[in-house]
Design an enzyme around this catalytic site. Structure first.
Site, PDB file in Angstrom:
ATOM      1  N   ASP A   1      32.535  38.129  48.754  1.00 42.04           N
ATOM      2  CA  ASP A   1      31.784  38.506  49.991  1.00 42.04           C
ATOM      3  C   ASP A   1      30.659  39.128  49.755  1.00 42.04           C
ATOM      4  OD1 ASP A   1      33.808  37.152  51.705  1.00 42.04           O
ATOM      5  OD2 ASP A   1      34.985  39.057  51.560  1.00 42.04           O
TER       6      ASP A   1
ATOM      7  N   ASP B   1      33.137  31.685  55.158  1.00 41.62           N
ATOM      8  CA  ASP B   1      33.639  32.341  56.368  1.00 41.62           C
ATOM      9  C   ASP B   1      32.663  31.766  57.559  1.00 41.62           C
ATOM     10  OD1 ASP B   1      35.487  33.624  54.477  1.00 41.62           O
ATOM     11  OD2 ASP B   1      34.366  35.291  54.436  1.00 41.62           O
TER      12      ASP B   1
END
Length: 171
Positions: free
Chosen positions: A124, A142
């Site tokens: 991330d 995402d």
């Protein structure tokens, strides 16, 4: 080079979109993993940092503190979602917008699935925050999944098209 063949072959166009989005996801993850040391970040604005974190859990780091059983579980769930939506998008007659949204979800799911299989964690790098409150970090995969699911939900709120009246075929 003409893209006319993509319009004539929606399944190939679907596959091209999935591959392009997975490529973008993997390229951005590789870039930020290579340029930002793990656990650190770069402040871009008062509300956005670029970071390098690894998420062993699911959305919002759910299950991140589990004892390792979450990796095969999340891989299995990811495979089921990617295969099921791919199957429906490629073999069933679906509305074009639903097929495109399916491609975006498959790309996001596949992007995070690749990370889980390779390293056991998802990279991330986007960290939005406000006054010390940080949203859980996330990545392009995402973004793909969330935006496609929201779009799908909004599409489902549409009124169904009125049935077309057909003449009675009985004698």
């Amino acid at each position: 080079m003409s893209l006319h063949w993509l319009r004539r072959s929606p399944r190939w166009a679907w596959l091209v979109l999935v591959v392009a989005l997975v490529g973008a996801d993997q390229a951005t993850k590789a870039h930020f993993a290579a340029t930002i040391p793990l656990g650190t970040g770069i402040e871009l604005t008062p509300w956005l940092n670029l970071v390098h974190v690894l998420n062993t859990g699911a959305a919002f780091s759910l299950l991140a503190d589990a004892d390792g059983w979450q990796r095969p579980f999340l891989i299995a769930v990811g495979l089921i979602v990617v295969v099921a939506i791919s199957f429906v998008s490629m073999t069933r007659h679906v509305e074009p917008m639903e097929r495109w949204l399916g491609a975006v979800i498959v790309a996001g799911g596949a992007g995070n699935l690749i990370d889980r299989v390779q390293t056991g964690a998802v990279v991330d790098f986007l960290d939005f925050h406000w006054r010390g409150l940080h949203w859980p970090a996330f990545n392009l995969a995402d973004v793909f999944v969330v935006t496609a699911v929201i779009a799908w939900a909004l599409l489902s709120l549409r009124r169904p098209a009125a049935p077309v009246a057909t003449p009675d075929a009985r004698p």
